[in-house]
Design a protein around this motif. Structure first.
Motif, PDB file in Angstrom:
ATOM      1  N   SER A 123       0.815  -1.423   0.209  1.00  0.00           N
ATOM      2  CA  SER A 123       0.114   0.009   0.447  1.00  0.00           C
ATOM      3  C   SER A 123       0.821   1.562   0.056  1.00  0.00           C
ATOM      4  CB  SER A 123      -0.890   0.180   1.310  1.00  0.00           C
ATOM      5  OG  SER A 123      -1.682  -1.223   1.168  1.00  0.00           O
ATOM      6  N   GLU A 124       0.665   2.314  -0.825  1.00  0.00           N
ATOM      7  CA  GLU A 124       1.042   3.838  -0.512  1.00  0.00           C
ATOM      8  C   GLU A 124      -0.211   4.410  -0.342  1.00  0.00           C
ATOM      9  OE1 GLU A 124       2.834   4.287  -4.024  1.00  0.00           O
ATOM     10  OE2 GLU A 124       4.154   2.447  -4.177  1.00  0.00           O
ATOM     11  N   PRO A 125       0.447   5.517   0.170  1.00  0.00           N
ATOM     12  CA  PRO A 125      -0.929   6.926   0.001  1.00  0.00           C
ATOM     13  C   PRO A 125      -1.963   6.777  -0.555  1.00  0.00           C
ATOM     14  CG  PRO A 125       1.318   7.907   0.565  1.00  0.00           C
ATOM     15  CD  PRO A 125       1.164   6.702   0.304  1.00  0.00           C
ATOM     16  N   GLY A 126      -1.886   6.614  -1.758  1.00  0.00           N
ATOM     17  CA  GLY A 126      -2.947   7.045  -3.257  1.00  0.00           C
ATOM     18  C   GLY A 126      -3.192   5.456  -3.943  1.00  0.00           C
ATOM     19  N   ALA A 127      -2.366   4.412  -3.171  1.00  0.00           N
ATOM     20  CA  ALA A 127      -2.189   3.385  -3.801  1.00  0.00           C
ATOM     21  C   ALA A 127      -2.763   2.131  -2.403  1.00  0.00           C
ATOM     22  CB  ALA A 127      -1.972   2.321  -4.308  1.00  0.00           C
ATOM     23  N   GLY A 128      -3.756   1.854  -2.623  1.00  0.00           N
ATOM     24  CA  GLY A 128      -4.533   0.845  -1.043  1.00  0.00           C
ATOM     25  C   GLY A 128      -5.309  -0.085  -1.842  1.00  0.00           C
ATOM     26  N   VAL A 131      -3.787  -1.425  -6.176  1.00  0.00           N
ATOM     27  CA  VAL A 131      -2.341  -1.934  -5.343  1.00  0.00           C
ATOM     28  C   VAL A 131      -1.429  -1.082  -6.798  1.00  0.00           C
ATOM     29  CG1 VAL A 131      -0.765  -3.223  -4.870  1.00  0.00           C
ATOM     30  CG2 VAL A 131      -3.077  -3.635  -3.619  1.00  0.00           C
ATOM     31  N   GLY A 132      -2.570  -1.224  -8.300  1.00  0.00           N
ATOM     32  CA  GLY A 132      -1.979  -1.193  -9.549  1.00  0.00           C
ATOM     33  C   GLY A 132      -1.363   0.104  -9.577  1.00  0.00           C
ATOM     34  N   ALA A 133      -2.063   0.483  -8.516  1.00  0.00           N
ATOM     35  CA  ALA A 133      -1.815   2.514  -8.711  1.00  0.00           C
ATOM     36  C   ALA A 133      -0.375   2.925  -8.102  1.00  0.00           C
ATOM     37  CB  ALA A 133      -3.141   3.285  -8.445  1.00  0.00           C
ATOM     38  N   LEU A 134       0.078   2.179  -7.601  1.00  0.00           N
ATOM     39  CA  LEU A 134       1.621   2.122  -6.639  1.00  0.00           C
ATOM     40  C   LEU A 134       2.478   2.972  -8.354  1.00  0.00           C
ATOM     41  CD1 LEU A 134       3.795   0.094  -7.089  1.00  0.00           C
ATOM     42  CD2 LEU A 134       2.559  -1.154  -5.645  1.00  0.00           C
ATOM     43  N   ILE A 135       3.231   4.024  -6.951  1.00  0.00           N
ATOM     44  CA  ILE A 135       3.838   4.664  -7.662  1.00  0.00           C
ATOM     45  C   ILE A 135       5.599   4.574  -7.244  1.00  0.00           C
ATOM     46  CG2 ILE A 135       2.313   6.273  -8.657  1.00  0.00           C
ATOM     47  CD1 ILE A 135       3.611   8.080  -6.205  1.00  0.00           C
ATOM     48  N   CYS A 136       5.849   3.875  -6.214  1.00  0.00           N
ATOM     49  CA  CYS A 136       7.276   3.884  -5.308  1.00  0.00           C
ATOM     50  C   CYS A 136       8.183   3.959  -6.267  1.00  0.00           C
ATOM     51  CB  CYS A 136       7.043   3.354  -4.266  1.00  0.00           C
ATOM     52  SG  CYS A 136       8.302   2.806  -3.483  1.00  0.00           S
ATOM     53  N   ARG A 137       9.301   4.102  -7.119  1.00  0.00           N
ATOM     54  CA  ARG A 137       9.831   4.156  -8.401  1.00  0.00           C
ATOM     55  C   ARG A 137      11.598   3.181  -7.703  1.00  0.00           C
ATOM     56  NH1 ARG A 137       8.161   4.834 -13.329  1.00  0.00           N
ATOM     57  NH2 ARG A 137      10.390   3.900 -13.092  1.00  0.00           N
ATOM     58  N   ALA A 138      11.959   2.069  -7.918  1.00  0.00           N
ATOM     59  CA  ALA A 138      13.183   1.851  -8.439  1.00  0.00           C
ATOM     60  C   ALA A 138      14.094   1.491  -9.830  1.00  0.00           C
ATOM     61  CB  ALA A 138      13.011   0.200  -7.519  1.00  0.00           C
ATOM     62  N   GLU A 139      14.665   2.556  -9.717  1.00  0.00           N
ATOM     63  CA  GLU A 139      15.117   2.744 -10.944  1.00  0.00           C
ATOM     64  C   GLU A 139      16.445   1.992 -10.737  1.00  0.00           C
ATOM     65  OE1 GLU A 139      14.919   7.209 -10.569  1.00  0.00           O
ATOM     66  OE2 GLU A 139      13.421   7.050 -12.596  1.00  0.00           O
ATOM     67  N   ARG A 140      17.443   1.448 -12.274  1.00  0.00           N
ATOM     68  CA  ARG A 140      17.751   0.862 -12.299  1.00  0.00           C
ATOM     69  C   ARG A 140      18.992   1.561 -12.270  1.00  0.00           C
ATOM     70  NH1 ARG A 140      19.233  -3.991 -11.655  1.00  0.00           N
ATOM     71  NH2 ARG A 140      20.707  -4.004 -13.987  1.00  0.00           N
ATOM     72  N   THR A 141      19.932   1.242 -11.744  1.00  0.00           N
ATOM     73  CA  THR A 141      21.257   1.859 -11.229  1.00  0.00           C
ATOM     74  C   THR A 141      22.581   1.092 -10.958  1.00  0.00           C
ATOM     75  OG1 THR A 141      22.593   3.520 -10.162  1.00  0.00           O
ATOM     76  CG2 THR A 141      21.418   1.781  -8.596  1.00  0.00           C
ATOM     77  N   THR A 142      24.115   0.997 -11.055  1.00  0.00           N
ATOM     78  CA  THR A 142      24.762   0.275 -11.372  1.00  0.00           C
ATOM     79  C   THR A 142      25.151  -0.513 -10.757  1.00  0.00           C
ATOM     80  OG1 THR A 142      26.334   1.950 -11.899  1.00  0.00           O
ATOM     81  CG2 THR A 142      27.173  -0.359 -11.635  1.00  0.00           C
ATOM     82  N   ARG A 177       1.720  -3.567 -15.319  1.00  0.00           N
ATOM     83  CA  ARG A 177       3.050  -4.641 -15.336  1.00  0.00           C
ATOM     84  C   ARG A 177       3.832  -3.391 -14.766  1.00  0.00           C
ATOM     85  NH1 ARG A 177       0.637  -5.684 -21.390  1.00  0.00           N
ATOM     86  NH2 ARG A 177      -0.258  -6.916 -21.309  1.00  0.00           N
ATOM     87  N   GLY A 178       5.267  -3.934 -14.797  1.00  0.00           N
ATOM     88  CA  GLY A 178       5.951  -3.119 -13.971  1.00  0.00           C
ATOM     89  C   GLY A 178       6.655  -2.937 -12.727  1.00  0.00           C
ATOM     90  N   LEU A 179       6.037  -4.167 -11.594  1.00  0.00           N
ATOM     91  CA  LEU A 179       5.886  -4.157 -10.289  1.00  0.00           C
ATOM     92  C   LEU A 179       6.876  -5.305 -10.158  1.00  0.00           C
ATOM     93  CD1 LEU A 179       2.065  -3.594  -9.821  1.00  0.00           C
ATOM     94  CD2 LEU A 179       4.280  -2.098 -10.469  1.00  0.00           C
ATOM     95  N   THR A 180       7.973  -4.641  -9.011  1.00  0.00           N
ATOM     96  CA  THR A 180       9.178  -6.311  -9.213  1.00  0.00           C
ATOM     97  C   THR A 180       9.034  -5.593  -7.624  1.00  0.00           C
ATOM     98  OG1 THR A 180      10.354  -5.517 -10.647  1.00  0.00           O
ATOM     99  CG2 THR A 180      11.368  -6.303  -9.163  1.00  0.00           C
ATOM    100  N   GLN A 181       9.321  -7.152  -7.375  1.00  0.00           N
ATOM    101  CA  GLN A 181       9.833  -7.587  -6.391  1.00  0.00           C
ATOM    102  C   GLN A 181      11.169  -7.239  -5.142  1.00  0.00           C
ATOM    103  OE1 GLN A 181       7.094 -11.190  -5.066  1.00  0.00           O
ATOM    104  NE2 GLN A 181       5.864  -9.900  -4.018  1.00  0.00           N
ATOM    105  N   PHE A 182      11.239  -6.899  -4.151  1.00  0.00           N
ATOM    106  CA  PHE A 182      11.954  -6.982  -3.684  1.00  0.00           C
ATOM    107  C   PHE A 182      12.258  -7.274  -2.115  1.00  0.00           C
ATOM    108  CE2 PHE A 182      12.452  -3.419  -6.597  1.00  0.00           C
ATOM    109  CZ  PHE A 182      13.237  -3.653  -7.590  1.00  0.00           C
ATOM    110  N   MET A 183      14.610  -7.870  -1.309  1.00  0.00           N
ATOM    111  CA  MET A 183      13.840  -8.461  -0.276  1.00  0.00           C
ATOM    112  C   MET A 183      14.722  -7.147  -0.108  1.00  0.00           C
ATOM    113  SD  MET A 183      15.976 -12.248   1.172  1.00  0.00           S
ATOM    114  CE  MET A 183      16.548 -12.119   2.509  1.00  0.00           C
ATOM    115  N   VAL A 184      14.195  -6.197   1.013  1.00  0.00           N
ATOM    116  CA  VAL A 184      14.751  -5.421   2.022  1.00  0.00           C
ATOM    117  C   VAL A 184      14.963  -5.754   2.901  1.00  0.00           C
ATOM    118  CG1 VAL A 184      14.629  -2.826   1.899  1.00  0.00           C
ATOM    119  CG2 VAL A 184      13.604  -3.617   0.150  1.00  0.00           C
TER     120      VAL A 184
END
Length: 376
Positions: A123-128, A131-142, A177-184
């Protein structure tokens, strides 16, 4: 109607009751605004092998099915055991079991068996509910990803070793589409966990990610496919919540029944008055219906591994959570002022029940799912 259990399941029910009476005294059971997770009690359950009830044997668990898991959840909820971290832990663990690397599984699943807590964040403030409306981003980097954004309502993140994070890694035509799971890891740089005060205490949290670096090895499953991965866990999440709230409803009923038998007004026990007697009869009938539904759905899931029973699990979640909320309200009404007092614990049961019709998919969402399965 007596519940038909195998000898092993009957022994488990008895053992949980004995443990809770011994280790979780009445004051803990009431949980009057205090933290609902006691790590010492939790680790004692781990030593007994209970926390690994649904974890594969390869990782030290018992490898049992939905019926045994739900029975454990129902009984610990009935006894008000302060182990609230278990629900999110087993939901997250199932995601790792299905999609994680061997290294991730070894860390998480072995940790669960040994009493570690895990969390999952969607969940996010704008995605309860959406869920597909979530906007928290994980952008590729080195070498990995940089995560930025806010998540919210994350249960038990403050207790967890890791958060199973769902973030957007690509903008696709479909929001799913374009959503990814991460172990944080919860101690990673760039992550701030801040508790949210609620009427049930501090069980949920806001998560703030600020240039939080996650290596490629943190990805769980296939990048961009988190939505499909999440859908495979719907049976489990709904059934966990249904089982927990069936336990709460049973406890509320038993406490109410004991009270109306003992409390006297106008020279007789108040339960002997027809108005209360009929209310008790209706509640007993509803409780039996919920229990039979839950038992039937768990047996169906165990007999058909890998299948998704969207209608049946939504029905179980809807029925048990709504019943718990109704049961605790009725208990408070029949107990009068004592139902409102923290001394008797009914108000604590009510606080525990209210949020159950919201989290894990609101009752409205469950009804929508059920309706769609009927072609509506």
């Amino acid at each position: 109607m007596p519940r038909i259990l195998t000898d092993e399941r009957r022994d488990l029910v008895t053992a949980i009751g004995d443990f809770c009476r011994r280790e979780c005294g009445p004051e803990r059971q009431r949980n009057n605004g205090e933290p609902q997770h006691d790590q010492e009690v939790y680790e004692k359950m781990a030593e007994l092998g209970w926390l690994g009830i649904a974890i594969p044997e390869a990782y030290g668990g018992a490898g049992l099915g939905m019926t045994d898991l739900c029975l454990f959840l129902e009984e610990t909820s009935y006894w008000r055991a302060p182990v609230s971290g278990f629900g999110t832990t087993i939901i997250a663990a199932a995601g790792y079991e299905k999609f994680a690397t061997d290294e991730q599984k070894n860390v998480v699943l072995n940790g669960v068996v040994n009493g570690r807590v895990e969390a999952i964040s969607m969940s996010e403030p704008g995605a309860g509910s959406d869920v597909g409306a979530l906007i928290c981003r994980a952008e590729r980097t080195t070498g990995g990803y940089l995560v930025n954004g806010q998540k919210t309502w994350c249960s038990n993140a403050h207790l967890a070793d890791h958060v199973l994070l769902i973030a957007r890694t690509a903008q696709e035509d479909s929001k799913h589409r374009g959503l990814t799971q991460f172990m944080v890891p919860t101690d990673v740089d760039g992550l701030q966990i801040k508790g949210i005060d609620t009427m049930g205490g501090r069980e949920v949290n806001d998560l703030y990610f600020t240039d939080c670096f996650l290596p490629d090895s943190a990805v769980v499953g296939t990048p961009g496919q988190a939505w499909a991965q999440l859908m495979t866990g719907l049976n489990l999440e709904r059934m966990i919540l249904a089982a927990m709230m069936l336990g709460v409803a049973r406890r509320a009923f038993d406490d109410t029944l004991a009270y109306v038998k003992q409390r006297e007004q106008f020279g007789r026990p108040i339960g002997s008055f027809q108005a209360l007697k009929h209310r008790i009869a209706d509640l007993a009938t509803e409780l039996e219906c919920a229990r039979l539904l839950l038992d039937d759905v768990t047996a169906t899931i165990d007999a058909n591994p890998g299948e998704v029973f969207a209608r049946e699990t939504s029905m179980a979640k809807l029925k048990c959570t709504e019943l718990a909320k109704h049961m605790t309200l009725e208990g408070m009404q029949m107990m009068g002022g004592y139902g409102y007092a923290t001394e008797y614990g009914m108000e604590s049961l009510h606080r525990a029940s209210i949020v159950s019709t919201v989290y894990g998919g609101t009752s409205e969402i469950q009804r929508d799912i059920i309706g769609k399965t009927h072609g509506l």
